[in-house]
Write a protein that holds these residues in place. Structure first.
Motif, mmCIF file in Angstrom:
data_model
loop_
_atom_site.group_PDB
_atom_site.id
_atom_site.type_symbol
_atom_site.label_atom_id
_atom_site.label_comp_id
_atom_site.label_asym_id
_atom_site.label_seq_id
_atom_site.Cartn_x
_atom_site.Cartn_y
_atom_site.Cartn_z
ATOM 1 N N SER A 59 33.969 40.864 33.890
ATOM 2 C CA SER A 59 34.759 39.795 34.492
ATOM 3 C C SER A 59 35.839 39.295 33.531
ATOM 4 N N GLN A 60 35.500 39.173 32.233
ATOM 5 C CA GLN A 60 36.490 38.756 31.243
ATOM 6 C C GLN A 60 37.596 39.805 31.085
ATOM 7 N N ALA A 61 37.217 41.068 31.152
ATOM 8 C CA ALA A 61 38.207 42.135 31.041
ATOM 9 C C ALA A 61 39.172 42.095 32.221
ATOM 10 N N PHE A 62 38.634 41.839 33.403
ATOM 11 C CA PHE A 62 39.493 41.710 34.570
ATOM 12 C C PHE A 62 40.452 40.543 34.412
ATOM 13 N N ARG A 63 39.919 39.425 33.927
ATOM 14 C CA ARG A 63 40.707 38.194 33.865
ATOM 15 C C ARG A 63 41.772 38.254 32.791
ATOM 16 N N TYR A 64 41.445 38.770 31.618
ATOM 17 C CA TYR A 64 42.363 38.695 30.479
ATOM 18 C C TYR A 64 43.148 39.983 30.215
ATOM 19 N N VAL A 65 42.690 41.104 30.749
ATOM 20 C CA VAL A 65 43.334 42.379 30.443
ATOM 21 C C VAL A 65 43.952 43.022 31.688
ATOM 22 N N ILE A 66 43.155 43.183 32.724
ATOM 23 C CA ILE A 66 43.603 43.924 33.899
ATOM 24 C C ILE A 66 44.561 43.104 34.756
ATOM 25 N N LEU A 67 44.170 41.885 35.118
ATOM 26 C CA LEU A 67 44.990 41.085 36.035
ATOM 27 C C LEU A 67 46.383 40.765 35.483
ATOM 28 N N PRO A 68 46.521 40.383 34.184
ATOM 29 C CA PRO A 68 47.887 40.134 33.683
ATOM 30 C C PRO A 68 48.806 41.351 33.811
ATOM 31 N N GLN A 69 48.261 42.549 33.591
ATOM 32 C CA GLN A 69 49.076 43.750 33.756
ATOM 33 C C GLN A 69 49.347 44.041 35.232
ATOM 34 N N THR A 70 48.374 43.709 36.069
ATOM 35 C CA THR A 70 48.545 43.922 37.505
ATOM 36 C C THR A 70 49.676 43.072 38.059
ATOM 37 N N VAL A 71 49.818 41.857 37.540
ATOM 38 C CA VAL A 71 50.867 40.949 38.015
ATOM 39 C C VAL A 71 52.237 41.588 37.851
ATOM 40 N N LYS A 72 52.475 42.230 36.711
ATOM 41 C CA LYS A 72 53.763 42.873 36.472
ATOM 42 C C LYS A 72 53.994 44.025 37.446
ATOM 43 N N VAL A 73 52.911 44.733 37.777
ATOM 44 C CA VAL A 73 53.042 45.888 38.655
ATOM 45 C C VAL A 73 53.349 45.470 40.093
ATOM 46 N N ILE A 74 52.680 44.412 40.557
ATOM 47 C CA ILE A 74 52.770 44.048 41.977
ATOM 48 C C ILE A 74 53.859 43.028 42.283
ATOM 49 N N LEU A 75 54.549 42.516 41.272
ATOM 50 C CA LEU A 75 55.527 41.458 41.499
ATOM 51 C C LEU A 75 56.582 41.822 42.541
ATOM 52 N N PRO A 76 57.211 43.007 42.473
ATOM 53 C CA PRO A 76 58.211 43.325 43.500
ATOM 54 C C PRO A 76 57.611 43.383 44.905
ATOM 55 N N ALA A 77 56.403 43.953 45.017
ATOM 56 C CA ALA A 77 55.765 44.028 46.332
ATOM 57 C C ALA A 77 55.440 42.636 46.855
ATOM 58 N N VAL A 78 55.002 41.740 45.963
ATOM 59 C CA VAL A 78 54.727 40.362 46.375
ATOM 60 C C VAL A 78 56.018 39.669 46.791
ATOM 61 N N GLY A 79 57.094 39.943 46.057
ATOM 62 C CA GLY A 79 58.383 39.378 46.424
ATOM 63 C C GLY A 79 58.841 39.837 47.792
ATOM 64 N N ASN A 80 58.620 41.130 48.095
ATOM 65 C CA ASN A 80 58.968 41.645 49.412
ATOM 66 C C ASN A 80 58.116 41.007 50.505
ATOM 67 N N GLU A 81 56.839 40.767 50.205
ATOM 68 C CA GLU A 81 55.974 40.107 51.182
ATOM 69 C C GLU A 81 56.438 38.677 51.436
ATOM 70 N N PHE A 82 56.902 38.006 50.380
ATOM 71 C CA PHE A 82 57.406 36.644 50.546
ATOM 72 C C PHE A 82 58.635 36.636 51.457
ATOM 73 N N ILE A 83 59.522 37.591 51.247
ATOM 74 C CA ILE A 83 60.725 37.674 52.077
ATOM 75 C C ILE A 83 60.357 38.039 53.517
ATOM 76 N N SER A 84 59.419 38.982 53.673
ATOM 77 C CA SER A 84 58.976 39.346 55.013
ATOM 78 C C SER A 84 58.325 38.159 55.713
ATOM 79 N N MET A 85 57.564 37.379 54.947
ATOM 80 C CA MET A 85 56.923 36.207 55.530
ATOM 81 C C MET A 85 57.959 35.175 55.952
ATOM 82 N N LEU A 86 59.010 35.021 55.173
ATOM 83 C CA LEU A 86 60.072 34.092 55.546
ATOM 84 C C LEU A 86 60.686 34.487 56.881
ATOM 85 N N LYS A 87 60.909 35.776 57.074
ATOM 86 C CA LYS A 87 61.463 36.239 58.346
ATOM 87 C C LYS A 87 60.453 36.075 59.481
#
Length: 286
Positions: free
Chosen positions: A198-226
């Motif tokens: 759980s600590q590895a997920f929280r401190y190692v995996i998730l921070p790197q995941t945020v960088k990977v998924i940011l554009p996709a999350v941004g696209n979802e935000f724009i799609s949600m706005l529409k």
């Protein structure tokens, strides 16, 4: 045997990464290309000359057309604009609250999808398949009218809940793919230095995941706005609802829908550029 295992792991990680929207600003320097499929507008970046130029042409053309109509043809376009713009606070409120809810639901769903507990995987999978198989408008009407009979749900609450639940399923798939895009060695190294899973997920995996998924999350935000324009179906006074109310009074449907379309276009293009700038800064800061 060990070499074959490493080759399989590399192939698996490459496949998982190709399922995500490309987020590496140096992708244009590489030989390969990734097909991007998204309901949102393309996120313009400095390295993407074609996309950035297309964004500029579209954004400034829409802005110039809207300004021309409002300034030189005040009747009816300025009157329409003044009415339609009153719905933007409701549109942004529903979208921002819903994207926060979708991120929470999506994170839990994504973690459940990669969990080693089979029943957790099953629950996450059923939720994703169930929600993705029902149109958003149907979910919205069901929550507002059907569930509203038991819980007395108000318009804004129904809109936020419906958007959060619907986009939470898509967000869950984004989070799952982002987690799988992180090399397995990251988790193994974190556990080797004494961190729990759980600590590895929280401190190692998730921070790197945020960088990977940011554009996709941004696209979802724009799609949600529409897609938030659908909340007009439950009498929420967003941009589209204000336009429909103006049409009911004046019967100027073509003029009103033109202004509504331009307002949505300008907002989504502006947000896409902001997402691109945020991504560039995130990669620059490491």
């Amino acid at each position: 045997m060990e070499h074959e295992s490493n080759t399989f792991d590399e192939l698996h990680m490459t496949t998982a990464k190709q399922k995500m929207v490309s987020v590496d600003p140096t992708d244009h320097k590489k030989k390969h290309s990734i097909i991007q499929m998204t309901d949102g507008v393309l996120i313009p970046r400095k390295g993407d000359g074609h996309v950035l130029n297309s964004w500029r042409i579209t954004f400034f053309s829409a802005l110039a057309l809207l300004a021309f109509l409002v300034i030189f043809l005040p009747h009816p376009y300025r009157d329409i604009f003044m009415v339609v713009i009153q719905g933007t606070p409701v549109t942004f409120q529903a979208t921002i609250l819903a994207i926060m809810g979708a991120i929470v639901i999506g994170t839990l769903t994504g973690l459940g999808s990669v969990s080693k507990r089979r029943w957790v995987n099953m629950v996450s999978g059923v939720y994703v398949e169930l929600i993705r198989g029902i149109p958003l408008l149907v979910q919205l009407i069901f929550i507002y009218y059907a569930m509203g009979r038991f819980f007395r749900i108000q318009g804004m609450v129904a809109a936020v809940v419906a958007l959060s639940i619907c986009f939470g399923a898509y967000m869950g798939e984004i989070v799952r793919a982002g987690i799988q895009a992180i090399p397995r060695g990251q988790m193994e190294a974190a556990i080797a230095v004494g961190l729990s899973r759980s600590q590895a997920f929280r401190y190692v995996i998730l921070p790197q995941t945020v960088k990977v998924i940011l554009p996709a999350v941004g696209n979802e935000f724009i799609s949600m706005l529409k897609d938030s324009s659908l909340v007009s179906a439950i009498a929420l006074s967003d941009i589209l609802r204000k336009g429909r109310e103006y049409i009911s009074r004046t019967f100027l449907s073509l003029e009103t829908m033109l202004i509504v379309a331009l307002v949505y276009l300008i907002i989504t293009l502006l947000l896409s550029r902001l997402v691109g700038m945020l991504e560039e800064r995130l990669h620059k800061n490491g």
